[in-house]
Structure formats: C-alpha cells, structure tokens
Scaffold this active site. Structure first.
Site, mmCIF file in Angstrom:
data_model
loop_
_atom_site.group_PDB
_atom_site.id
_atom_site.type_symbol
_atom_site.label_atom_id
_atom_site.label_comp_id
_atom_site.label_asym_id
_atom_site.label_seq_id
_atom_site.Cartn_x
_atom_site.Cartn_y
_atom_site.Cartn_z
ATOM 1 N N SER A 97 27.315 97.630 36.650
ATOM 2 C CA SER A 97 27.279 96.831 35.426
ATOM 3 C C SER A 97 26.726 95.454 35.725
ATOM 4 O O SER A 97 26.819 94.963 36.861
ATOM 5 C CB SER A 97 28.696 96.687 34.849
ATOM 6 N N TYR A 101 37.045 93.130 37.574
ATOM 7 C CA TYR A 101 36.003 94.051 37.119
ATOM 8 C C TYR A 101 34.712 93.807 37.891
ATOM 9 O O TYR A 101 34.057 94.752 38.348
ATOM 10 C CB TYR A 101 35.771 93.869 35.621
#
Length: 310
Positions: free
Chosen positions: A155, A181
C-alpha cells in the site's frame, strides 16, 4: 496500454491460465474477489483462502454462476492469518504445484492495540507474518511449478513507517494505528524483495503493489472517519483518486498473470506500472520509499520473520 483506470478484466483479456493453480488470500470480499474472478475467468483453478469459509463458499457460488463454463474451478480453504495453526493446516493440505500466490488479505488501522494469540501486534502479524509463513510453507509447491509468481499486496501506506525492527510489537512506544499499518505494508514490499533474491533459482518471481484507493472494500472497517479526516487535514495522509474494486484488482492480476511482466521480480508496482521512488511522505499520493526496496532491510526482515514463525 494499462494504467490507473484499467480493470482486472482488461488485464487478463487474452491470457490463458488453463492448467494453472492459484491461491488468493482474503478472497471473500473486495479486490480479493475480483482477483479470483479474473484468474478463474482465464482458466486458472483458484483457491479462495478465507477466514470465514461460509462467506467464501457464497462468493465461490456467485462467481461460478457469473463466469463462463470454460473458467477454472473455484475451491474454498480456511486460512486465518492471525492463527498460526490454520496457516500450517492450509500448507499441510496442499497437494501438487502452485503457480500463483496472491497475498491479498489484510487489516488496516484498528484504533486500539491488539495482539494475536502468540503475542504479536495484529497488523504486523496478519499483514506480514501470516503471509510470510504461508509463502515459506508453500515454497516447495511454488518451486515445483513452471515459473511461479508471488504477488504481495502492499500500500501507499508503507510511507507511514519503515519496519521498526527494535519494536515491532509496540512494547516500548505508544501504539499508533497508522505507523503500525505502515510498517506492515513496508514489510509486504520487503518480503517481495527477499523472496526474489532467495527463490530466483526456483523460477519464482515476487513483486509487491499498491492496489489504489479502493472504497468498496472491508479493509477500512476499523477506521474512524473523523480520525481519517483529521489525518488528511494534518498533511500526514494524502489519498490518490478513488478506484472501483475491479480497477483496484488490476495491478494484482497484472503481476499474477500478465506476460508483460514476465521475469520481473523484487519490484513495487502501482497503476499497472513500476512505481517511482519518493523522497518524502508529506503530500505523496504515489511512489515507493527506498527503505521498502532496500536489500539489507529485506534480508534483516527475512531472518527475523523466520525466527518469529519457526
């Protein structure tokens, strides 16, 4: 050629995957469903590796009703990446070669610190360690195929943090959902670098990707919309233009099956092309941080991951 608006169906058009077998983790929703759809439409036999096998069976039935008769077979396997025993069971049950492994499942930004049963911080454990254990366990099956491909879904969030090797589990620093994350998504990219180096002689390629800003997924189920708005206003987060779920699956499908990337390995892609390096996070909506492709970081992460999943 392919770009940001390309769909998975456009990428797979003209590709023949009959006789090939694929595993897609997190194929019970979102881009995992569309990745499985595209691969099966091209003839691959696809295993939907999911936590909830009932939901997976419903997805498989829906896809079977929608796909043409010459499509590949769809099966469902239980896989909870937070539970080491289900990873081991999935690996033990696998028979024969594996041509495509798509590590798509993930969790994003739970607001509170949580840990897996073996004590690991959840995002790092699910997004990276579970997929690492799965890939290592399936390595013999990948090596037994003719030119296997591993696809690691990372990501743009990797820009939030490198892997903090001295405190992976937030035991010495305050928990933050975004840096957590971020380090897990950096780990996804570094895994591809490490696998590319170690498994090239087995004919295996491995690449990471940013699927895009896809709104129609369950990945953001933990996120507080006010927190996201505050984060964007602070300049810490910038979002690229939104994609549909079928556009979001396109880069995964490209790396899994397209002849245009044959032999490419250890790279990071976005919008169906290799990403450009980015020097700083502020305002970035594309690109890859150098630390996410660093070979020394990849080697260190590989050794640490081996120790943690042993």
């Amino acid at each position: 050629m392919f770009g940001a608006s390309t769909t998975a169906a456009e990428v797979i058009d003209g590709v023949d995957l009959h006789g090939r077998r694929a595993v897609v983790t997190g194929a019970g929703s979102g881009i995992g469903v569309e990745t499985a759809r595209a691969l099966a439409a091209a003839g691959a036999d696809v295993t939907l590796a999911v936590r909830d096998t009932g939901a997976g069976a419903r997805v498989a039935a829906r896809l079977e009703a929608e796909l043409p008769p010459e499509s590949g077979q769809l099966t469902v396997g239980r896989l909870d990446l937070a539970d080491r025993s289900t990873v081991a069971a999935f690996v033990a049950a696998w028979r024969g070669p594996l041509h495509i492994l798509v590590g798509n499942a993930g969790v994003m930004a739970p607001p509170e610190l949580t840990r897996t049963p073996d004590g690991r911080e959840t995002q790092f454990a699910v997004n990276h360690l579970g997929h690492f254990a799965l890939a290592v366990g399936l390595h013999p099956a990948l090596a037994a195929s003719d030119g296997a491909r591993i696809v690691s879904v990372s990501s743009i969030g990797h820009l939030f943090s490198p892997v903090v090797f001295d405190d992976l589990d937030y035991r010495f620093r305050p928990y933050d959902p975004w840096t957590s994350y971020g380090q897990s998504k950096t780990a996804n990219a570094l895994f591809a670098v490490g696998a590319a180096e170690r498994w090239a002689d087995d004919g295996i390629t491995a690449n990471a990707l940013m699927p895009g800003n896809v709104g129609e997924t369950s990945l953001a189920r933990h996120m507080n919309p006010h927190q996201v708005a505050d984060f964007i206003a602070s300049g810490e987060l910038a979002l690229p233009p939104q994609k549909t779920v079928r556009q979001g699956a396109a880069t995964s499908v490209l790396l899994a099956a397209s002849p245009t990337v044959e032999g490419t390995t250890g790279r990071y892609f976005e919008d169906c092309a290799q990403a450009e390096p980015v020097a700083e996070r502020a305002g970035a909506i594309a690109g890859v941080a150098p630390y996410a492709l660093d070979r020394e970081n990849a080697a260190r992460l590989w050794a640490l991951s081996e120790a943690l999943v042993r």
